[in-house]
Every structure is written in C-alpha cells, then in structure tokens.
Scaffold this active site. Structure first.
Site, PDB file in Angstrom:
ATOM      1  N   GLY A  87       0.856  -1.191   0.000  1.00 22.74           N
ATOM      2  CA  GLY A  87       0.000   0.000   0.000  1.00 22.74           C
ATOM      3  C   GLY A  87       0.886   1.232   0.000  1.00 22.74           C
ATOM      4  N   GLY A  89       2.857   3.539   1.423  1.00 29.12           N
ATOM      5  CA  GLY A  89       3.443   3.696   2.753  1.00 29.12           C
ATOM      6  C   GLY A  89       4.081   5.060   2.945  1.00 29.12           C
ATOM      7  NE  ARG A  90       8.720   5.812  -0.677  1.00 34.14           N
ATOM      8  CZ  ARG A  90       9.865   6.037  -1.242  1.00 34.14           C
ATOM      9  NH1 ARG A  90      10.584   7.061  -0.848  1.00 34.14           N
ATOM     10  NH2 ARG A  90      10.309   5.268  -2.187  1.00 34.14           N
ATOM     11  N   GLY A 123       7.743   6.903   6.110  1.00 31.33           N
ATOM     12  CA  GLY A 123       6.813   7.632   5.255  1.00 31.33           C
ATOM     13  C   GLY A 123       7.449   8.767   4.473  1.00 31.33           C
ATOM     14  NE  ARG A 173       4.050   8.133  -8.448  1.00 34.07           N
ATOM     15  CZ  ARG A 173       4.586   6.993  -8.001  1.00 34.07           C
ATOM     16  NH1 ARG A 173       5.768   6.601  -8.418  1.00 34.07           N
ATOM     17  NH2 ARG A 173       3.959   6.267  -7.111  1.00 34.07           N
ATOM     18  NE  ARG A 180       0.603   1.427  -7.020  1.00 42.09           N
ATOM     19  CZ  ARG A 180       1.749   2.060  -6.868  1.00 42.09           C
ATOM     20  NH1 ARG A 180       2.868   1.400  -7.000  1.00 42.09           N
ATOM     21  NH2 ARG A 180       1.776   3.327  -6.548  1.00 42.09           N
ATOM     22  CG  ASP A 249       5.124  -3.334  -5.541  1.00 43.04           C
ATOM     23  OD1 ASP A 249       5.664  -4.397  -5.880  1.00 43.04           O
ATOM     24  OD2 ASP A 249       5.732  -2.416  -4.972  1.00 43.04           O
ATOM     25  CG  ASN A 250       7.349  -0.875  -8.174  1.00 52.21           C
ATOM     26  OD1 ASN A 250       6.573  -0.248  -7.473  1.00 52.21           O
ATOM     27  ND2 ASN A 250       8.536  -1.266  -7.752  1.00 52.21           N
TER      28      ASN A 250
HETATM   29  P1  AMP Z   1       8.981   1.031  -3.584  1.00 53.69           P
HETATM   30  O1  AMP Z   1      10.277   0.331  -3.401  1.00 53.69           O
HETATM   31  O2  AMP Z   1       9.090   2.530  -3.619  1.00 53.69           O
HETATM   32  O3  AMP Z   1       8.206   0.501  -4.749  1.00 53.69           O
HETATM   33  O4  AMP Z   1       8.137   0.732  -2.297  1.00 53.69           O
HETATM   34  C1  AMP Z   1       7.694  -0.559  -1.913  1.00 53.69           C
HETATM   35  C2  AMP Z   1       6.765  -0.426  -0.744  1.00 53.69           C
HETATM   36  O5  AMP Z   1       7.463   0.096   0.392  1.00 53.69           O
HETATM   37  C3  AMP Z   1       5.581   0.510  -0.946  1.00 53.69           C
HETATM   38  O6  AMP Z   1       4.500  -0.013  -0.249  1.00 53.69           O
HETATM   39  C4  AMP Z   1       6.060   1.795  -0.336  1.00 53.69           C
HETATM   40  O7  AMP Z   1       4.988   2.618   0.041  1.00 53.69           O
HETATM   41  C5  AMP Z   1       6.841   1.293   0.842  1.00 53.69           C
HETATM   42  N1  AMP Z   1       7.871   2.243   1.286  1.00 53.69           N
HETATM   43  C6  AMP Z   1       9.016   2.563   0.638  1.00 53.69           C
HETATM   44  N2  AMP Z   1       9.722   3.477   1.337  1.00 53.69           N
HETATM   45  C7  AMP Z   1       9.011   3.750   2.444  1.00 53.69           C
HETATM   46  C8  AMP Z   1       9.200   4.619   3.572  1.00 53.69           C
HETATM   47  N3  AMP Z   1      10.276   5.403   3.678  1.00 53.69           N
HETATM   48  N4  AMP Z   1       8.250   4.635   4.508  1.00 53.69           N
HETATM   49  C9  AMP Z   1       7.160   3.850   4.406  1.00 53.69           C
HETATM   50  N5  AMP Z   1       6.921   3.013   3.398  1.00 53.69           N
HETATM   51  C10 AMP Z   1       7.824   2.969   2.417  1.00 53.69           C
HETATM   52 MG    MG Z   2       6.520   0.982  -5.628  1.00 48.57          MG
END
Ligand code: AMP
Ligand code: MG
Length: 481
Positions: A87, A89-90, A123, A173, A180, A249-250
């Site tokens: 989900g 997360g940030r 976050g 963005r 996704r 998820d990407n």
């Molecule tokens: P990403 O690698 O950006 O595709 O992120 C994968 C997952 O990790 C997603 O659910 C993001 O929202 C979560 N996430 C990445 N970085 C953070 C962060 N600094 N704090 C909280 N959630 C994060």
């Molecule tokens: Mg992602």
C-alpha cells in the site's frame, strides 16, 4: 488567483478495502525546488501568480487544494518474487484532476508521511531519489514512452534518517492512474468477489472503456493490459532503459512506466546489465524485462480467474493460453521496433539475423547501445576505432543493401531512424553529477540536464559531454527510499 484545480475523486469513493483516508503529515520548512511549467500548462494549471512561499506549501501538502480528498491506496506486490501486502506507505493521492472535463489524472505526493501501510518505514523520501525520479520520468516522457510525470519537487526542511541524515523531499507525481497489478493482487487476496468486480469495472471505465459492455470483461482486460505492457517493455528495450525493480506493485495497469527507483540506462550493449545493488541474481536485468513482464501478467491473470469463467479449470486454461500469447506479441513488436531503429522498411526474411548480428557485435565489442545507432545515422560519427572493425564493416555493408529493399534509400531510412533512436539519454554519471550539485543547493546542472533530455531526438549543439558513456563500468543504483 485561481490555479485551475478540478478534482473529481472517484477512487476515494471505492469501498474501504481499497484505501485509507489520510492527510499528508505537514513538514517543517518546505521549499519549492522545481516546478514543471510545461506539464502545468498541459494540465490547465496556472501557478504563475502564486508566490514561492505559497507554492512550497502547496507542493509539500502543508496547504491542500480545494476539492482534494487525500487517501493512501492499498495494494500488494510480488517483490523479487515474494508476495507481500503493501500500500502507499509514503504517498498520498490528492485526487483526480480533470483536464477539459475528460482527461483524468491522479495527483500524488510521494514522501508525504506515514500511513497505515507504512510498516516500519518513516513515510518520507530523500531529495536525491525524488529529483532522480523527476529527471528520469521526464526524460522517458520526452522519449515518447508512456510514463507517470513529475510536476514538482520540494525540499521539506527536515532530515530523513537513512544510512546517514539526508535532506527530505516530496515529489508531486501525475499519472493516468496508480492502479497496479498489485492492486488486483491485494483485492484478490481479500477474497471478496464483489470488490474484485468493482475493481475490474473501475479499471475498465478509467482505462479501457471500449470493453465496458463486452461479454468477458476480465479476459478482455487481461488481453488489453498485456498489449499495453508489452508495448511498454518494447519501448524500454528500444532506448536501453532498465527499470530495475519490476515488482508487481510497480507495474501500472495503464501501461505507463511507474516507480523510478534504481532504474538506469544501459551504456555498452550487454543483455545481462543490472544496475540495482539489491538485484543480486539479475532478476530485472535488461534482457529479463520481457519475461518478467509476462510473469507479472500471469500474476494479474491469477487474480482474474474467478471472473474469467465460473468453472475454475476452464478459467485457468483460458488464462494460461492468453498469457502464452505474450511471447508472440512481444517478438512481433520487438522485431518491428528493431526494424525502425535500423531504418528498415517492410519485411525481409533475413531481418532477424541482421538485427541479431549487430546486437551480437555490440555485445562482443562493448559498443555503446545509443551511440552505435547514432553512428549509423551519421550523427557524431565519432572516430571510435570500434567501428573500423572488419566484422562491423561487413555487417554495415549488409545493412546498406537491406536498406535499399522495398524502395528504400539511406535518406528515408535515416529519417525513420531519427524518430526511434535517441541521440542523448540520461547518462548515469551526468545524472549523478546533477544530483550531487542539487544536494549542495545548486540546481543549475539539474536544469541543464532536464533541458537537454527534453529533446532527445534533436541533434543539439555542444552536448558531447552528455552523449559519452561513463568510464565507470561498476555503476550501481540504490533503491532510493
Ligand atoms: P517502492 O520500493 O518505492 O516501490 O516501495 C515498496 C513499498 O514500500 C511501498 O508499499 C512503499 O509505500 C513502501 N515504502 C518505501 N519506502 C518507504 C518509507 N520510507 N516509509 C514507508 N513506506 C515505504
Ligand atoms: Mg513501488
């Protein structure tokens, strides 16, 4: 003083399972660093009369635009093959901004604070990676490849704890949506068929309205997503882009490039190229991108099984046959893309061999992918001694005679090639150099890089420095959180 926001937030009206209603966490001392004027115009937004202090508040989420309903979206994902419920997360979605009442764009803040999906994360996001996403996503857009866009970056005035303390930032963005493959996985994992039907209908309404009344919406949706994602990955292969973290998820259902983390462009042609420090086994290497796209689509197909046919065995059979088509669709698109790169009109039975011979030569001779095609187009025909190699010269002669088939001429071919072969790409060392200066409060190099990358197919003067590959053959990228 109207900016022109026109929010219509349909996603926030979906059932609770799909999202958490949450506001961005205000930041201490926001400072706007970049605002995308061209994109603002395309979105019918006018920020010209707003002072910088106010803009900084807007793009940090400290002051929310009227009409926004901020939510964090739920999704899951296979991360390097392992399934996890995730989900935003940030990130928070401000809502959907309508342009001319018809074109709908998600506007999202990335780095906006914790949500219920943050798990152990803070976050927040770091300046370097957010600027990197801005630079590369805008470059991908200028290369005519579908992508999420970047509207603005602010520095938050807060430090973020990573391996050391780093400046925090928020990226705005813009995407045709943030649905996704992982969104389908999240809803499917909850095993509520009504929610799954809701997601399929919502996605079709938003991205594929042409199948709104079709008999088997789930199957048609799968086919259309496959078509778009296939086109996307062929485009990546065209310009040597390595996404780096093609977790489910990407992968956007719209077929846009999303989530610029450890991505980078290949210099010398090597199918095994991996830049991401965490991709130890090369799961997301250059040549694995097509099979991984197929693998991800198979995960989407699994989610749709209950809607493809009431009889599960029949549904699995149909879904499997559908996914098995990927190879054919991909190979056709790839071959045509490579014909365009080489300026080949029509089809000839020896085309595949001609193409593969060049790729093989490039790989064996560590020739730069982008610059080899520039050499063929007579652009910067460098004195690079590589191109004096007999094997290359023999290949070149075959290519020249193929170009003349089907009423072709070198001139016509070069015109076609110029639309398909970038002259300049985001070279890794130039990106790093710009980010390093930005970390020291100097955005000149970032702005210069952005302006050069904005016209990748133009033969611009005085950009030699931006065209040469880096000397660093050990370049690594990090996940950029
Ligand atoms: P990403 O690698 O950006 O595709 O992120 C994968 C997952 O990790 C997603 O659910 C993001 O929202 C979560 N996430 C990445 N970085 C953070 C962060 N600094 N704090 C909280 N959630 C994060
Ligand atoms: Mg992602």
């Amino acid at each position: 003083m109207t900016i022109g926001w026109h929010f219509d937030n349909t996603y926030s009206k979906l059932p609770d399972t799909f999202k958490e209603v949450i506001k961005p966490t205000p930041v201490h001392d926001p400072e706007l660093l970049i605002l995308n004027d061209k994109l603002s115009k395309d979105l019918n937004l006018d920020f010209s009369k707003i002072d910088k202090g106010e803009l900084s508040k807007i793009f940090s989420g400290n002051s929310l635009p009227k009409g926004s309903t901020t939510i964090a979206q739920a999704y899951a994902g296979h991360q390097f093959g392992h399934f996890t419920m995730l989900g935003d997360g940030r990130a928070v979605l401000l809502g959907e901004h309508l342009v001319n009442n018809t074109n709908r764009f998600d506007v999202q803040f990335k780095g906006s604070g914790r949500t219920s999906f943050s798990r152990s994360g803070d976050g927040r996001a770091v300046l370097g990676p957010m600027l990197r996403e801005y630079i590369i996503s805008e470059a991908i857009h200028a290369l005519n490849i579908p992508t999420t866009r970047s509207l603005a970056v602010v520095k938050t005035g807060e430090k973020v704890v990573r391996e050391n303390l780093l400046p925090g930032a928020i990226l705005t963005r813009v995407a045709s949506s943030h649905i996704r493959v992982g969104t389908f996985q999240y809803i499917a994992a909850k095993q509520n068929i009504d929610d799954l039907i809701t997601l399929v209908d919502y996605t079709i309404q938003r991205h594929y309205p042409e199948i709104k009344s079709s008999k088997n919406k789930a199957l048609d949706l799968l086919n259309l997503v496959m078509e778009r994602q296939c086109k996307l990955v062929v485009n990546w292969m065209r310009v040597g882009f390595i996404h780096g973290v093609m977790n489910t998820d990407n992968m956007a259902i719209s077929g846009e490039t999303i989530d610029y983390g450890p991505c980078a462009f290949m210099d010398h042609y090597d199918t095994k190229t991996v830049f991401s420090s965490i991709d130890k086994y090369g799961r997301y290497s250059f040549s694995n991108q097509p099979p991984i796209t197929k693998w991800n689509l198979a995960r989407l197909a699994e989610c749709l099984i209950p809607l493809i046919d009431k009889n599960e065995d029949a549904a699995i059979k149909i879904a499997t046959e559908t996914i098995d088509n990927f190879q054919n669709i991909y190979e056709n698109k790839w071959l045509n893309m490579m014909r365009d790169k080489l300026g080949l009109f029509g089809k000839d039975k020896n085309d595949l061999k001609l193409i593969n011979d060049l790729l093989y030569w490039m790989e064996s001779n560590q020739a730069d992918y982008t610059n080899t095609f520039c050499h063929l187009m007579n652009i910067n025909s460098s004195n690079d001694s590589k191109y004096k190699d007999t094997n290359f010269i023999n290949w070149f002669e075959k290519w020249e005679s193929r170009v003349l088939i089907n009423n072709g001429s070198i001139e016509k071919s070069i015109n076609l090639m110029k639309k398909n072969n970038p002259i300049v790409i985001p070279r890794n060392h130039k990106v790093e150099e710009a980010l390093e200066a930005a970390n020291n409060n100097d955005l000149n190099l970032t702005n210069k890089l952005l302006s050069i990358l904005n016209k990748p197919y133009d033969n611009q003067n005085y950009i030699d420095d931006y065209q040469s590959p880096s000397n660093n053959t050990e370049y690594q990228t990090f996940c950029g959180t």
